[in-house]
Design an enzyme around this catalytic site. Structure first.
Site, mmCIF file in Angstrom:
data_model
loop_
_atom_site.group_PDB
_atom_site.id
_atom_site.type_symbol
_atom_site.label_atom_id
_atom_site.label_comp_id
_atom_site.label_asym_id
_atom_site.label_seq_id
_atom_site.Cartn_x
_atom_site.Cartn_y
_atom_site.Cartn_z
ATOM 1 N N GLU A 25 30.605 46.182 32.907
ATOM 2 C CA GLU A 25 31.150 45.808 34.217
ATOM 3 C C GLU A 25 30.437 46.595 35.313
ATOM 4 O O GLU A 25 29.932 47.705 35.063
ATOM 5 C CB GLU A 25 32.661 46.117 34.232
ATOM 6 C CG GLU A 25 33.339 45.735 35.541
ATOM 7 C CD GLU A 25 34.866 45.687 35.438
ATOM 8 O OE1 GLU A 25 35.408 46.150 34.413
ATOM 9 O OE2 GLU A 25 35.503 45.185 36.385
ATOM 10 N N ASN A 172 39.482 36.420 35.184
ATOM 11 C CA ASN A 172 39.806 37.609 34.393
ATOM 12 C C ASN A 172 41.124 38.197 34.882
ATOM 13 O O ASN A 172 41.321 38.362 36.092
ATOM 14 C CB ASN A 172 38.706 38.671 34.548
ATOM 15 C CG ASN A 172 39.134 40.027 34.012
ATOM 16 O OD1 ASN A 172 39.157 40.240 32.810
ATOM 17 N ND2 ASN A 172 39.504 40.946 34.905
ATOM 18 N N GLU A 173 42.006 38.495 33.977
ATOM 19 C CA GLU A 173 43.289 39.120 34.314
ATOM 20 C C GLU A 173 43.875 38.484 35.567
ATOM 21 O O GLU A 173 44.236 39.165 36.532
ATOM 22 C CB GLU A 173 43.142 40.644 34.454
ATOM 23 C CG GLU A 173 42.751 41.290 33.141
ATOM 24 C CD GLU A 173 42.959 42.797 33.071
ATOM 25 O OE1 GLU A 173 43.275 43.434 34.080
ATOM 26 O OE2 GLU A 173 42.772 43.336 31.957
ATOM 27 N N GLU A 295 38.788 42.661 25.959
ATOM 28 C CA GLU A 295 38.880 44.054 26.441
ATOM 29 C C GLU A 295 39.805 44.809 25.503
ATOM 30 O O GLU A 295 40.984 44.453 25.360
ATOM 31 C CB GLU A 295 39.404 44.121 27.881
ATOM 32 C CG GLU A 295 38.395 43.616 28.887
ATOM 33 C CD GLU A 295 38.797 43.853 30.332
ATOM 34 O OE1 GLU A 295 39.507 44.850 30.603
ATOM 35 O OE2 GLU A 295 38.383 43.043 31.187
ATOM 36 N N GLN A 344 33.875 50.101 27.286
ATOM 37 C CA GLN A 344 32.736 49.340 27.724
ATOM 38 C C GLN A 344 31.458 49.946 27.143
ATOM 39 O O GLN A 344 31.531 50.973 26.470
ATOM 40 C CB GLN A 344 32.674 49.311 29.237
ATOM 41 C CG GLN A 344 33.870 48.604 29.882
ATOM 42 C CD GLN A 344 33.680 48.287 31.366
ATOM 43 O OE1 GLN A 344 32.606 48.436 31.932
ATOM 44 N NE2 GLN A 344 34.768 47.854 32.021
HETATM 45 O O1 AHR Z 1 37.787 47.661 31.741
HETATM 46 C C1 AHR Z 1 38.326 48.117 32.924
HETATM 47 C C2 AHR Z 1 39.300 47.124 33.555
HETATM 48 O O2 AHR Z 1 40.389 46.955 32.725
HETATM 49 C C3 AHR Z 1 38.795 45.727 33.760
HETATM 50 O O3 AHR Z 1 38.066 45.583 34.925
HETATM 51 C C4 AHR Z 1 40.044 44.931 33.819
HETATM 52 O O4 AHR Z 1 39.870 43.601 33.386
HETATM 53 C C5 AHR Z 1 41.024 45.715 32.977
HETATM 54 O O5 AHR Z 1 42.214 45.922 33.628
#
Ligand code: AHR
Length: 504
Positions: A25, A172-173, A295, A344
């Site tokens: 990210e 996303n989310e 994630e 990540q």
């Molecule tokens: O991985 C960090 C964050 O965690 C991401 O940006 C988000 O999708 C999640 O809340």
């Protein structure tokens, strides 16, 4: 003595290589300084991509990489990240530290990084703050194989051929940072956006809808009910947080109780997978929709003195156990989980790699990905292990052992086994069963060994070689054909590989 049985005659499912995927990210030093340093950097690079990082990821056969977020994805406007770098528009990275993003790393750079590593790209589109047209044109830009307004722009920016793009996330989310939507609303918006995510030429897109946060089964229910027919995958996000979101706990310097609490929370992944799959089954009895855990991983307090918005944390043998346990769970559900993405890749959360200027180090989690890489593309075998409950107190008891087994295309059998006990070794007898079991001999044994006296064993820039896998073959004995014995040290992760003895 714990019995670990592997039935060579029972192949249960195929383990898609993408189960071992990762996530990068625009957050802290994941992209900039982590992956990308620019062509003019003194740090060795090819087209701006760090050569040491690319080599490390090739060594573990990283299969797929998600980008550009995360929360960042729903603020990202792809057109700002193409064309001459000096003219690219800047933006404020509102989610992560409020830093100014110069968009030097954009679509072309991401595909170039994936090309160098040899992994599939997984792109997450912007549903939260982007338009339908923007998302549609991004897909056209990347994948259209004829002459079109977007493909001509791509060509003008130096990429004549369309890229191959399989995985595409539509938001996303969106229950949180991606727009704070309710499931019914998101389901409708998802249906609309995905309509314009087209397949061009031979490129076939696997569409991933934003799925639930942790145990939000109502979200899964509504999404499957309203939009299940329009998706190939539904994502699930679940992080291992030792404490709570306000006080997550430190990545190092933790207690034995923290060790067990973290592992107990990791094992909750199994409950979540079963729970969400049960809901999905009601709307998708033919199992057309995969559960994509895009994630997962540990989330601790940031290292003291670092930017709280950069999510930089150390990585210890506790993280290695978290990865091992999760990967064993994912393998066992590989019939329904075609991809996962650890959060990540570099310098953020449960990173595989940490960098400091030109230095880089491989974390214990990296070495678990290394040991487990043999499961990629293999067939899951039926396996089970006897376990005992271990822990510091009654509230956080965990089974001491976690395992999974697979058979590779060349017939090699891979067994991965983790000892979750902080201070208790485990005597294990591995029994291969099935028609040809007696013909198998040990081909390889490697261990990532922990230390009961130092549960937060980790690599630092001063001592980058502290935690490394070691050969364990001499510690494995065989009294009978197909039967192997060993003493697995506490807090350790082991890979065993067996192959059939060749006839001379
Ligand atoms: O991985 C960090 C964050 O965690 C991401 O940006 C988000 O999708 C999640 O809340």
């Amino acid at each position: 003595m714990a019995n670990l049985t592997v039935n060579l005659d029972r192949r249960l499912s195929h383990i898609n290589p993408e189960v071992y995927g990762n996530f990068s990210e625009h957050l802290g030093h994941c992209i900039y300084d982590g992956i990308y340093v620019g062509e003019s950097s003194a740090i060795p690079n090819v087209n701006g991509m760090r050569s040491d990082i690319v080599a490390a990821l090739k060594a573990i056969h990283l299969p797929v990489l998600r980008w550009p977020g995360g929360c960042f994805a729903d603020t990202y406007h792809w057109e700002d990240g193409i064309g001459p770098r000096q003219t690219r528009k800047r933006m404020v990275n509102t989610h992560w530290g409020g830093v100014v993003e110069d968009n030097a790393f954009g679509t072309h750079e991401f595909f170039e990084f994936c090309r160098q590593v040899g992994c599939e790209p997984y792109i997450n589109g912007n549903l939260g703050s982007g338009t339908v047209r923007e998302m549609s044109e991004w897909v056209e830009y990347m994948t259209f194989d004829g002459l079109s307004p977007m493909s001509q722009r791509r060509q003008a920016n130096g990429q004549s051929e369309p890229w191959h793009l399989k995985y595409f996330g539509i938001g996303n989310e969106n229950w949180g940072c991606g727009g704070n939507m309710r499931p019914t609303y998101y389901a409708d918006v998802y249906r609309r956006y995905q309509t314009y995510v087209r397949n061009y030429g031979k490129n076939q897109i696997f569409k991933i809808a934003c799925g639930p946060n942790s145990d939000d089964y109502a979200w899964t229910e509504e999404l499957m009910k309203q939009a299940g027919h329009y998706m190939d995958g539904l994502s699930l996000h679940y992080y291992t947080v030792n404490g709570d979101w306000e006080h997550k706990g430190a990545a190092t310097g933790f207690s034995k109780a923290d060790w067990y609490q973290t592992l107990k929370k990791t094992l909750y992944m199994e409950d979540l997978i079963r729970g969400h799959l049960a809901v999905m089954d009601r709307y998708d009895p033919e199992h057309k929709v995969g559960l994509i855990i895009d994630e997962w991983g540990t989330w601790f307090d940031v290292e003291p003195g670092t930017n709280p918005g950069f999510l930089y944390q150390q990585n210890t043998t506790r993280d290695a156990l978290v990865a091992a346990v999760n990967y064993n769970i994912f393998n066992k559900h590989s019939d329904r989980i075609p991809m996962t993405n650890l959060a990540q890749l570099v310098n953020v959360l449960q990173a595989l790699i940490l960098t400091d200027g030109e230095q880089m180090l491989l974390t214990p989690t990296y070495f678990v990905a290394d040991l487990y890489q043999h499961h990629q593309g293999a067939d899951l075998l039926e396996s089970m292990v006897d376990t005992q409950l271990v822990g510091q107190d009654e509230s956080a008891l965990v089974p001491n052992l976690s395992e999974s087994a697979s058979v590779s295309a060349d017939g090699t059998v891979n067994v991965t086994l983790a000892n979750l006990a902080a201070d208790r070794p485990a005597a294990v007898q591995v029994q291969l069963t099935g028609r040809a079991a007696a013909a198998y001999t040990l081909a390889e044994a490697r261990i990532l060994a922990g230390d009961s006296d130092c549960l937060d064993l980790h690599n630092s820039f001063a001592e980058p070689q502290t935690v490394r896998p070691a050969d364990f073959a001499a510690q494995v004995s065989s009294a009978r054909p197909g039967q192997f014995r060993l003493q697995l040290p506490a807090a350790s992760v082991l890979l065993l590989r067996f192959s059939q003895a060749r006839e001379s």
